[in-house]
Design an enzyme around this catalytic site. Structure first.
Site: not given
Ligand SMILES: *Cc1c(COP(=O)(O)O)cnc(C)c1O
Length: 431
Positions: A267, A144, A239
């Protein structure tokens, strides 16, 4: 189980917000329950509006590595608030946070602060495309990367290189440049490169997949990605929105010793406030406006409140004081307890302080093995844990987050509850 106040609030909220929530997983749909509405949280505990206390293993889906409302962070944030919430002009704090990040994650030679992981990933991909002058990207099934159009793809079964959007409202055209490979299967990446090699701007990957439950990379997978992207002059994007500052101060790239071209953080980086980061090689980041032709902007980007929360959180992590050892040890204890309680009827994956308990007998190394999990069993497990005062993710396919605020007592109680949950599940199902 949700008390009457949560029930009442949920009913009213559903009238005015889709599903009663501002992000789908919060609706507890996958576990057929009413979400508990949260009043406040402190340390490892979260409290709902009906007065129930829970040991929290969601930790706001990752940011809460220090636990909730750490006073060192909140008092600095309060002080900053009094000096103005946002100016839309550069501040010293942005420079301080940027240099802290750069110091902890040295591959980010230049970086930019934005407001969400979604935004950071979207911008990183744009920079990669602008730099390489190529359009296609490769992502992995089950990874994701936020909800931007081009990345809401996991592809239909079998059709590895033909991407169908996962969501209504995403034009086909937005995903046709997104090619989908299998996580932990380097040959699926190779075959895409063999066909489209010179058109691929970047490969984007969660170095430890944590949005299909936690699925660690098999040895050689990340190394293989590094090699093949180099060979085709394509960029490797990590990511690290979840893994950044969690697996190590320097994230998964430090943990595994692999240097990507571009990194996305979120995060933990914002210490509980909306903040995310993208950055990487200087030559790539020099493509970003106003230096270069890749446009990206943000009214609230780098606002002092979020930046302060980020700075104070990262300062504490930088000092370390045994945080990483402690959260990894506590996660290992929890994993061992789960393995002992459930035996071979489950697969428990762990990397550092990230953990998932999959209700499947298969070894979970991929999207396919992850989704072989019995989500009905997870529902029962979740219900038992919540009723016992332990708040875990309301979905089989999310990680369990352990924070520095979790005490030995919390962990012991959690392990004991897992043991009881296993006994109950065994007596009601044929595990
Ligand atoms: C949470 C998440 C996102 C998206 O971040 P948001 O602040 O919710 O838009 C992107 N990549 C990864 C791996 C994530 O866990």
């Amino acid at each position: 189980m949700a008390g009457w106040k949560s029930e009442a609030l949920f009913k009213k909220s559903k009238e005015i917000m889709p599903g009663g929530v501002n992000s789908p997983v919060r609706a507890f749909q996958a576990v057929n329950q009413t979400p508990v509405f949260i009043d406040r949280a402190k340390g490892s505990k979260i409290y709902d509006v009906d007065g129930n206390e829970y040991i929290d293993y969601v930790c706001s889906w990752g940011p809460g590595i220090l636990g909730h409302a750490d006073r060192r962070v909140t008092s600095a944030v309060k002080e900053t608030c009094d000096k103005g919430l946002t100016f839309g002009a550069p501040t010293e704090k942005e420079y301080i946070l940027a240099s802290l990040i750069q110091e902890l994650v040295p591959s980010m030679e230049m970086l930019r602060l934005v407001n969400s992981g979604t935004e950071a990933v979207m911008s990183a991909i744009r920079a990669a495309r602008g730099f390489t002058r190529r359009d296609k990207i490769i992502k992995f099934r089950g990874c994701y990367h936020g909800h931007s159009d081009g990345l809401l793809v996991k592809a239909g079964s079998g059709a590895l290189t033909q991407s169908v959007p996962d969501s209504l409202g995403v034009p086909r055209g937005c995903t046709e440049s997104t090619l989908v490979a299998e996580y932990n299967d380097i040959s699926s990446v190779k075959s895409i490169f063999e066909e489209h090699g010179n058109e691929i701007a970047a490969v984007i990957v969660e170095p430890v997949a944590a949005n299909m439950g936690v699925v660690p990379p098999v040895p050689g997978f990340l190394e293989g990605l590094r090699e093949i992207t180099k060979q085709y002059k394509s960029l490797l994007v990590f990511d690290e929105v979840i893994t950044g500052f969690r697996l190590a101060k320097g994230g998964a790239q430090e943990y595994f010793g692999i240097v990507p071209d571009i990194t996305v953080l979120g995060k933990i980086a914002g210490g509980g406030m909306p903040l995310a980061v993208y950055g990487g090689r200087r030559d790539v980041m020099e493509m970003v406006a106003p230096l270069g032709g890749v446009y990206q902007a943000g009214t609230l980007s780098g606002n002092p409140v979020a930046v302060t929360a980020g700075i104070e959180t990262l300062k504490i992590l930088k000092e370390d004081k045994g945080i990483y050892n402690k959260i990894e040890e506590n996660t290992t204890k929890t994993r061992l307890a789960a393995e002992k309680a459930f035996g071979s009827s489950v697969c428990v994956n762990q990397t550092g302080s990230l953990m998932s308990l999959f209700f499947t007998e298969e070894k979970v190394t991929s999207y396919t093995t992850a989704v072989s999990s019995d989500t009905e069993k997870y529902k029962m497990y979740f219900a038992y844990m919540l009723k016992s005062g332990i708040y875990i993710a309301p979905s089989q396919f999310e990680a369990m987050f352990i924070s520095a605020a979790h005490t030995n007592e919390d962990i012991e109680r959690t392990c004991e509850t897992i043991k009881q949950a296993a006994e109950v599940l065994k007596s009601y199902t044929c595990m």
